[in-house]
Design an enzyme around this catalytic site. Sequence first.
Site, PDB file in Angstrom:
ATOM      1  N   THR A  62       8.428 -10.295 -10.243  1.00  0.00           N
ATOM      2  CA  THR A  62       8.657  -8.896 -10.113  1.00  0.00           C
ATOM      3  C   THR A  62      10.040  -8.386  -9.649  1.00  0.00           C
ATOM      4  O   THR A  62      10.719  -7.763 -10.167  1.00  0.00           O
ATOM      5  CB  THR A  62       7.441  -8.331  -9.154  1.00  0.00           C
ATOM      6  OG1 THR A  62       6.264  -8.747  -9.539  1.00  0.00           O
ATOM      7  CG2 THR A  62       7.562  -6.771  -9.059  1.00  0.00           C
ATOM      8  N   GLN A  68       5.313  -5.900 -15.159  1.00  0.00           N
ATOM      9  CA  GLN A  68       6.053  -5.690 -14.184  1.00  0.00           C
ATOM     10  C   GLN A  68       7.615  -5.539 -14.812  1.00  0.00           C
ATOM     11  O   GLN A  68       8.055  -6.636 -15.074  1.00  0.00           O
ATOM     12  CB  GLN A  68       5.983  -6.458 -12.967  1.00  0.00           C
ATOM     13  CG  GLN A  68       4.575  -6.728 -12.134  1.00  0.00           C
ATOM     14  CD  GLN A  68       3.708  -7.666 -12.690  1.00  0.00           C
ATOM     15  OE1 GLN A  68       3.963  -8.229 -13.609  1.00  0.00           O
ATOM     16  NE2 GLN A  68       2.883  -8.168 -11.780  1.00  0.00           N
ATOM     17  N   GLN A  96       5.309  -0.386 -15.799  1.00  0.00           N
ATOM     18  CA  GLN A  96       4.703  -0.753 -14.283  1.00  0.00           C
ATOM     19  C   GLN A  96       5.833  -1.025 -13.464  1.00  0.00           C
ATOM     20  O   GLN A  96       6.863  -1.657 -13.855  1.00  0.00           O
ATOM     21  CB  GLN A  96       3.850  -2.154 -14.749  1.00  0.00           C
ATOM     22  CG  GLN A  96       3.037  -2.574 -13.622  1.00  0.00           C
ATOM     23  CD  GLN A  96       2.056  -3.820 -13.925  1.00  0.00           C
ATOM     24  OE1 GLN A  96       1.877  -4.088 -15.172  1.00  0.00           O
ATOM     25  NE2 GLN A  96       1.727  -4.364 -12.972  1.00  0.00           N
ATOM     26  N   ASP A  97       5.441  -0.790 -12.017  1.00  0.00           N
ATOM     27  CA  ASP A  97       6.276  -1.167 -11.058  1.00  0.00           C
ATOM     28  C   ASP A  97       7.874  -0.608 -11.071  1.00  0.00           C
ATOM     29  O   ASP A  97       8.839  -1.393 -11.022  1.00  0.00           O
ATOM     30  CB  ASP A  97       6.503  -2.657 -10.774  1.00  0.00           C
ATOM     31  CG  ASP A  97       5.131  -3.203 -10.396  1.00  0.00           C
ATOM     32  OD1 ASP A  97       4.182  -2.522 -10.275  1.00  0.00           O
ATOM     33  OD2 ASP A  97       5.175  -4.488 -10.020  1.00  0.00           O
ATOM     34  N   ASP A 104       0.956   1.226 -10.622  1.00  0.00           N
ATOM     35  CA  ASP A 104       1.735   0.802  -9.264  1.00  0.00           C
ATOM     36  C   ASP A 104       3.350   1.321  -9.416  1.00  0.00           C
ATOM     37  O   ASP A 104       3.868   0.597  -8.784  1.00  0.00           O
ATOM     38  CB  ASP A 104       1.513  -0.576  -8.912  1.00  0.00           C
ATOM     39  CG  ASP A 104       0.297  -0.884  -8.875  1.00  0.00           C
ATOM     40  OD1 ASP A 104      -0.850  -0.053  -8.602  1.00  0.00           O
ATOM     41  OD2 ASP A 104      -0.198  -2.206  -9.026  1.00  0.00           O
ATOM     42  N   ARG A 108      -3.654   2.743  -4.326  1.00  0.00           N
ATOM     43  CA  ARG A 108      -4.224   1.681  -3.870  1.00  0.00           C
ATOM     44  C   ARG A 108      -3.232   0.870  -3.056  1.00  0.00           C
ATOM     45  O   ARG A 108      -2.321   0.839  -3.140  1.00  0.00           O
ATOM     46  CB  ARG A 108      -4.779   0.964  -5.227  1.00  0.00           C
ATOM     47  CG  ARG A 108      -3.781   0.200  -6.076  1.00  0.00           C
ATOM     48  CD  ARG A 108      -4.458  -0.549  -7.086  1.00  0.00           C
ATOM     49  NE  ARG A 108      -3.405  -1.200  -8.044  1.00  0.00           N
ATOM     50  CZ  ARG A 108      -3.719  -2.067  -8.879  1.00  0.00           C
ATOM     51  NH1 ARG A 108      -4.975  -2.580  -9.048  1.00  0.00           N
ATOM     52  NH2 ARG A 108      -2.869  -2.812  -9.757  1.00  0.00           N
ATOM     53  N   TRP A 133      -1.640  -2.430  -1.772  1.00  0.00           N
ATOM     54  CA  TRP A 133      -1.029  -3.375  -2.266  1.00  0.00           C
ATOM     55  C   TRP A 133      -1.257  -4.431  -0.925  1.00  0.00           C
ATOM     56  O   TRP A 133      -1.525  -5.739  -0.944  1.00  0.00           O
ATOM     57  CB  TRP A 133       0.464  -3.525  -2.613  1.00  0.00           C
ATOM     58  CG  TRP A 133       0.975  -4.713  -2.976  1.00  0.00           C
ATOM     59  CD1 TRP A 133       0.274  -5.529  -3.529  1.00  0.00           C
ATOM     60  CD2 TRP A 133       2.487  -4.967  -3.023  1.00  0.00           C
ATOM     61  NE1 TRP A 133       1.123  -6.797  -3.797  1.00  0.00           N
ATOM     62  CE2 TRP A 133       2.624  -6.249  -3.547  1.00  0.00           C
ATOM     63  CE3 TRP A 133       3.556  -4.279  -2.701  1.00  0.00           C
ATOM     64  CZ2 TRP A 133       3.803  -6.948  -3.991  1.00  0.00           C
ATOM     65  CZ3 TRP A 133       4.836  -4.726  -3.191  1.00  0.00           C
ATOM     66  CH2 TRP A 133       4.884  -6.288  -3.562  1.00  0.00           C
TER      67      TRP A 133
END
Length: 316
Positions: A104, A133, A155-156, A179, A235, A237
Amino acid sequence: MKTKILIGLLLLMTFWSTAQKYDFVVAQDGSGQFRTVQEAFNAVPDFRKKPTTIYIKKGIYQEKLVLAESKAMVKIIGESLTETIIQYDDFAQKKNIFGEEKGTTGSSGFYVFGNEFSAQNITFQNTAGPVGQAVAVWVKGDKVQFRNCRFLGFQDTLYTYGYESRQYYYNCYIEGTVDFIFGSSTALFEKCTIYAKNDGYYTAASTPQNKEYGYVFKNCTFTGSAQANTFYLGRPWRPYAKVVIMESVLDKQVKPEGWNNWDKVSNETTSYYAEYKNTGIGAETSKRVKWSHQLTEEDAKKYTKENIFGDWKVDE
C-alpha cells in the site's frame, strides 16, 4: 525575424514576472528553471529556515515524487487546478525490480515527509485504476496543508500516514471507492467534496489511542456516482479510530446505518464516530448503529482549529 524576437521577449518577460513571485518555476516547455517537480524539490536547500515557493505550470507531470524530511516549508502552487496534474500509476500488487509487491505505501505517487508543506491548485492522481490499493498522496509530515486541490483514485486514494502529523484540507475534492481517506493523522477537512465511486467506505481512520482528534469534517459534502445506500461513512482500520462529521451534506450514497465495525464487535466500544447537524438524504439518523454518537451543541464547541491543531495556526 522581428516576430520571433518579439515572441521571445514576451516569453522572457513572462518568465521574469513569474520568477519574481516564486523561488522556482517548473514548466515542461522549458520556460522555468526545471522541467520536473522532483528536480525543483531536489533544489530546495536541506534544512532551509525560510519558505520555498514553487510554481508549477500547466501540464501532466508523470512523476513518483518524494519530498524529503530535510525539505521543510515547501509550498507548491499550480497554474490551474484541472490542468496542473501530478500523477503516477503504481499499485499495491505491482512488482518492484526484485519481484516483490510494492504494498500500500509503496503504491503512492507522492510522499510528503517534509514538515509545513502546502499545496494549492493542483490535481494529484493515481491512474492505476480499480486494481486494489493505489495511493495518490501519502503524508507523514506535520503541519501540512492542501487548498483547492483534487485527489483522484479508487481504493486508498489519500493516505494520512503520520502518527504525529496534523493536516488541513480546505476546499478540496477527494474521490475513491474503498477506504479512500485513511490513516493515523489528525486531519481537518473544511468545505471539501468527498466523492464516492461504486460501493465502499468513505474513511478508514487508524487514530492512535492517545489522540483526542482523528478526522473532523466540517461543512463538507459527501456525495458521488455510487448507488443509493451503498457507502458507509467509515470503518475503523485500528480500534481507536475517530471520525466526526459536522454541519455537512450527506447525499443518498450514505447507508442508513452510517458506520461499520470492520467485522469486529470490540471496535464498537473503542472507536468514536459522531455526527452533528448534518443535512441531506443520508443524514437521517434514526437507523444509525447504536454505538455511534450524535453530538450535543456543547460537545460540538470543542471541534475548533485551535483545539484540533494545538499550537499550529493554519493559514486563513
